[in-house]
Design an enzyme around this catalytic site. Structure first.
Site, PDB file in Angstrom:
ATOM      1  N   PRO A  21       0.805  -1.229   0.000  1.00 49.11           N
ATOM      2  CA  PRO A  21       0.000   0.000   0.000  1.00 49.11           C
ATOM      3  C   PRO A  21       0.837   1.278   0.000  1.00 49.11           C
ATOM      4  CG  PRO A  21      -0.175  -1.154   2.096  1.00 49.11           C
ATOM      5  CD  PRO A  21       0.510  -2.087   1.147  1.00 49.11           C
ATOM      6  N   ASN A  22       0.345   2.217  -0.784  1.00 47.83           N
ATOM      7  CA  ASN A  22       0.870   3.583  -0.888  1.00 47.83           C
ATOM      8  C   ASN A  22       2.168   3.692  -1.681  1.00 47.83           C
ATOM      9  OD1 ASN A  22      -1.254   4.879   0.641  1.00 47.83           O
ATOM     10  ND2 ASN A  22      -0.376   3.847   2.429  1.00 47.83           N
ATOM     11  N   ARG A  29       5.702  12.206  -2.919  1.00 49.56           N
ATOM     12  CA  ARG A  29       5.570  12.766  -1.567  1.00 49.56           C
ATOM     13  C   ARG A  29       6.676  12.188  -0.689  1.00 49.56           C
ATOM     14  NH1 ARG A  29       0.030  11.533  -2.448  1.00 49.56           N
ATOM     15  NH2 ARG A  29      -0.964  13.378  -3.286  1.00 49.56           N
ATOM     16  N   TYR A  34      11.579   8.553   1.458  1.00 52.22           N
ATOM     17  CA  TYR A  34      11.504   7.500   0.436  1.00 52.22           C
ATOM     18  C   TYR A  34      12.261   7.812  -0.846  1.00 52.22           C
ATOM     19  CZ  TYR A  34       7.896   5.765   3.560  1.00 52.22           C
ATOM     20  OH  TYR A  34       7.227   5.300   4.668  1.00 52.22           O
ATOM     21  N   ASN A  85       8.004  -5.665  -1.095  1.00 51.66           N
ATOM     22  CA  ASN A  85       7.958  -4.580  -0.126  1.00 51.66           C
ATOM     23  C   ASN A  85       6.507  -4.489   0.303  1.00 51.66           C
ATOM     24  OD1 ASN A  85       7.808  -2.267   1.359  1.00 51.66           O
ATOM     25  ND2 ASN A  85       9.048  -1.023  -0.041  1.00 51.66           N
ATOM     26  N   ALA A  88       3.139  -0.915   4.793  1.00 51.86           N
ATOM     27  CA  ALA A  88       2.709  -0.959   6.194  1.00 51.86           C
ATOM     28  C   ALA A  88       2.151  -2.321   6.590  1.00 51.86           C
ATOM     29  CB  ALA A  88       1.678   0.140   6.450  1.00 51.86           C
ATOM     30  N   HIS A  91       3.978  -4.659   9.129  1.00 52.79           N
ATOM     31  CA  HIS A  91       3.886  -4.550  10.584  1.00 52.79           C
ATOM     32  C   HIS A  91       2.557  -5.066  11.129  1.00 52.79           C
ATOM     33  CE1 HIS A  91       7.205  -2.020   9.453  1.00 52.79           C
ATOM     34  NE2 HIS A  91       6.403  -1.142   8.879  1.00 52.79           N
ATOM     35  N   ASP A  98       1.487 -15.801   6.267  1.00 58.69           N
ATOM     36  CA  ASP A  98       0.993 -17.167   6.045  1.00 58.69           C
ATOM     37  C   ASP A  98       1.029 -17.523   4.561  1.00 58.69           C
ATOM     38  OD1 ASP A  98       0.550 -17.643   8.720  1.00 58.69           O
ATOM     39  OD2 ASP A  98      -1.626 -17.353   8.622  1.00 58.69           O
ATOM     40  N   GLU A 109      12.411  -9.759   1.457  1.00 66.18           N
ATOM     41  CA  GLU A 109      11.690  -8.572   1.933  1.00 66.18           C
ATOM     42  C   GLU A 109      12.572  -7.339   1.734  1.00 66.18           C
ATOM     43  OE1 GLU A 109      10.902  -8.949   6.109  1.00 66.18           O
ATOM     44  OE2 GLU A 109      10.042  -6.934   6.307  1.00 66.18           O
ATOM     45  N   HIS A 111      12.751  -2.978   2.199  1.00 66.38           N
ATOM     46  CA  HIS A 111      12.214  -1.688   2.656  1.00 66.38           C
ATOM     47  C   HIS A 111      13.125  -0.573   2.184  1.00 66.38           C
ATOM     48  CE1 HIS A 111       9.107  -3.563   4.921  1.00 66.38           C
ATOM     49  NE2 HIS A 111      10.008  -4.398   5.406  1.00 66.38           N
ATOM     50  N   SER A 113      13.208   2.558   3.330  1.00 65.03           N
ATOM     51  CA  SER A 113      13.723   3.311   4.480  1.00 65.03           C
ATOM     52  C   SER A 113      14.277   2.350   5.527  1.00 65.03           C
ATOM     53  CB  SER A 113      12.603   4.156   5.090  1.00 65.03           C
ATOM     54  OG  SER A 113      11.562   3.323   5.587  1.00 65.03           O
ATOM     55  N   ARG A 118      13.170   4.459  12.603  1.00 65.89           N
ATOM     56  CA  ARG A 118      11.917   5.214  12.565  1.00 65.89           C
ATOM     57  C   ARG A 118      11.044   4.848  13.785  1.00 65.89           C
ATOM     58  NH1 ARG A 118       9.376   4.784   6.765  1.00 65.89           N
ATOM     59  NH2 ARG A 118       8.138   6.500   7.647  1.00 65.89           N
ATOM     60  N   ARG A 122       7.275   0.467  13.520  1.00 62.85           N
ATOM     61  CA  ARG A 122       7.850  -0.070  12.273  1.00 62.85           C
ATOM     62  C   ARG A 122       8.991  -1.056  12.542  1.00 62.85           C
ATOM     63  NH1 ARG A 122       5.533   3.344   8.358  1.00 62.85           N
ATOM     64  NH2 ARG A 122       5.184   5.438   9.145  1.00 62.85           N
TER      65      ARG A 122
END
Ligand code: CA2
Length: 154
Positions: A21-22, A29, A34, A85, A88, A91, A98, A109, A111, A113, A118, A122
């Site tokens: 997401p995002n 932004r 990021y 990635n 959110a 977390h 699963d 995995e 990330h 950042s 942070r 997170r």
């Protein structure tokens, strides 16, 4: 060797690169956190890096947990490994963890950042225990490192 066998031997292997997401907002932004690269830039980096290894990439982003889970399930038949990635959902999502366990594919995995520098919420990942490796805080280069790792881990 039969045609079918030689086709299978020469067919490029595929990787799934999945974004949560995002991440569609990347580059528009919060550049201090990021960076300025867009998700299209990430996709180009992944395709180039995979190409070096003779691999092809299925690249996707979704803001919906179930869509990400469906993509992980589908990868069992199409991909040699997954770079994810989870945004959110990292977390919060036992369901994505699963799904990763269920497909029995190598999953890396990533990330952008350094999540450990942070907010405390997170610092925990439901994904890391089921990932083969984790690249954190290297910006979009982390996707390239993840592809290198999948291509060379043996
Ligand atoms: O650092 C990462 O890659 C994260 O997975 C990014 C997630 C965050 O929730 C994780 O804790 C760490 C957030 C992705 C949001 O991406 C945006 C990009 C540009 C502007 C706004 C959001």
């Amino acid at each position: 060797m039969t045609d079918t066998a030689s086709d299978a031997a020469s067919a490029p292997r595929r990787l799934l690169v999945l974004n949560g997401p995002n991440l569609n907002l990347l580059g528009t932004r919060e550049p201090a956190i990021y960076g300025t690269a867009t998700l299209a830039d990430v996709e180009a980096l992944c395709r180039n890096r995979a190409g070096v290894h003779g691999l092809e990439v299925d690249f996707a982003q979704s803001n919906h947990e179930g869509v990400l889970i469906d993509a992980i399930h589908a990868a069992r038949g199409t991909a040699a490994g997954i770079v994810i990635n989870p945004g959110a959902f990292t977390h919060t999502s036992i369901a994505i963890a699963d799904a990763i366990s269920a497909v029995e594919l190598p999953v890396i995995e990533v990330h952008l950042s350094n999540v450990h520098a942070r907010e405390a919420f997170r610092h925990h990942s439901y994904i890391s225990p089921v990932a083969a490796a984790v690249f954190i805080g290297a910006g979009i280069n982390g996707y390239g490192y993840a592809i290198d790792q999948l291509a060379t881990r043996g």
